[in-house]
Write an enzyme that holds these catalytic residues in place. Structure first.
Site, short mmCIF file in Angstrom:
data_model
loop_
_atom_site.label_atom_id
_atom_site.label_comp_id
_atom_site.label_asym_id
_atom_site.label_seq_id
_atom_site.Cartn_x
_atom_site.Cartn_y
_atom_site.Cartn_z
N CYS A 211 49.67 17.57 34.89
CA CYS A 211 48.79 16.42 34.67
C CYS A 211 47.57 16.52 35.57
O CYS A 211 47.68 16.76 36.77
CB CYS A 211 49.55 15.13 34.95
N GLU A 212 46.41 16.34 34.99
CA GLU A 212 45.17 16.47 35.76
C GLU A 212 44.96 15.32 36.74
O GLU A 212 44.14 15.44 37.65
CB GLU A 212 43.97 16.57 34.82
N HIS A 213 45.68 14.22 36.59
CA HIS A 213 45.47 13.07 37.46
C HIS A 213 46.09 13.25 38.84
O HIS A 213 45.50 12.87 39.85
CB HIS A 213 46.03 11.80 36.81
N HIS A 214 47.31 13.82 38.90
CA HIS A 214 47.99 13.97 40.18
C HIS A 214 48.44 15.41 40.44
O HIS A 214 49.08 15.67 41.45
CB HIS A 214 49.22 13.05 40.24
N GLN B 196 48.47 14.65 28.17
CA GLN B 196 49.24 14.89 26.96
C GLN B 196 48.48 14.49 25.71
O GLN B 196 48.53 15.19 24.69
CB GLN B 196 50.57 14.13 27.04
N HIS C 65 56.97 12.97 32.52
CA HIS C 65 55.87 13.20 33.43
C HIS C 65 56.27 12.95 34.88
O HIS C 65 56.84 11.91 35.20
CB HIS C 65 54.70 12.28 33.08
N CYS D 191 54.29 12.24 37.24
CA CYS D 191 53.54 11.12 37.81
C CYS D 191 54.16 9.78 37.45
O CYS D 191 53.87 8.77 38.09
CB CYS D 191 52.08 11.17 37.36
#
Length: 200
Positions: free
Chosen positions: A81-84, A122, A150, A152
């Site tokens: 995941c690019e966020h975390h 996703q 996920h 996250c």
């Protein structure tokens, strides 16, 4: 394929990260960690800069000799995941209604793997798979269902360890409600009962 990951820079960044959390990167326990992380990231992000279309170049013409639908279920999926920068993993289900060309079935997991091996979300990944098949095969329609857990969601914040995210992306004939419902029934399971997604 060209190597896109700079292992030395990753190792240096991990050493700084370990210092930032109060650990000693030179300790016996952590001395090799920066290089292990660099090797892992090289694998996780090997799809950065790679073109998924390379897996579709060997398509073959079929004309009227093909059936109505090609489906490959339960393709293993792993991404970050690019966020975390935490992993998400699950399954991809791909269906397409051929136009004039088809591709070997092993090409579909390769497309998924290439697009997943980069910082992702996703929802975007599903649409990228649709777009690749549209461009590479010019099918009458494509449907992609992704089911993933996920990190996250499971390991931080709300800590929902059993939660599964289902996304759907579709195009052409398989974006039509009746055809889409038929394919979802063939996929079955959670993806067939609960979905959210983007059509075009």
């Amino acid at each position: 394929m060209a190597e896109t990951v700079d292992r030395e820079r990753i190792a240096a960044a991990v050493r700084e990260l370990l210092r930032a959390i109060g650990s000693d990167p030179d300790s016996a326990e952590l001395a090799s960690t920066p290089f292990r992380v660099a090797d892992a990231y090289s694998e996780f992000f090997s799809g950065v800069g790679q073109d998924p279309m390379q897996h579709l170049v060997d398509s073959v013409p079929v004309g009227d000799e093909t059936g109505e639908l090609v489906m490959l279920r339960d393709i293993e999926l792993r991404s970050v995941c690019e966020h975390h920068l935490l992993p998400f993993r699950g399954r991809a289900h791909i269906a397409y209604r051929p136009g004039d060309r088809i591709v070997g079935l092993s090409a579909l997991p390769k497309v998924v793997e290439t697009l997943a091996a980069r910082p992702q979300v996703q929802e975007r990944l599903g649409q990228q798979i649709v777009d690749a098949l549209e461009s590479g095969l010019a099918p009458e329609g494509v449907l992609v269902v992704l089911e993933a857990s996920h990190g996250c969601v499971a390991d931080r914040g709300v800590r929902q360890t059993e939660a599964v995210t289902v996304t759907v992306a579709s195009s052409g004939a398989l974006a039509q409600p009746a055809a889409r419902s038929e394919v979802m029934a063939l996929i079955g399971g959670a993806a067939g009962r609960h979905s959210s997604g983007a059509n075009r």
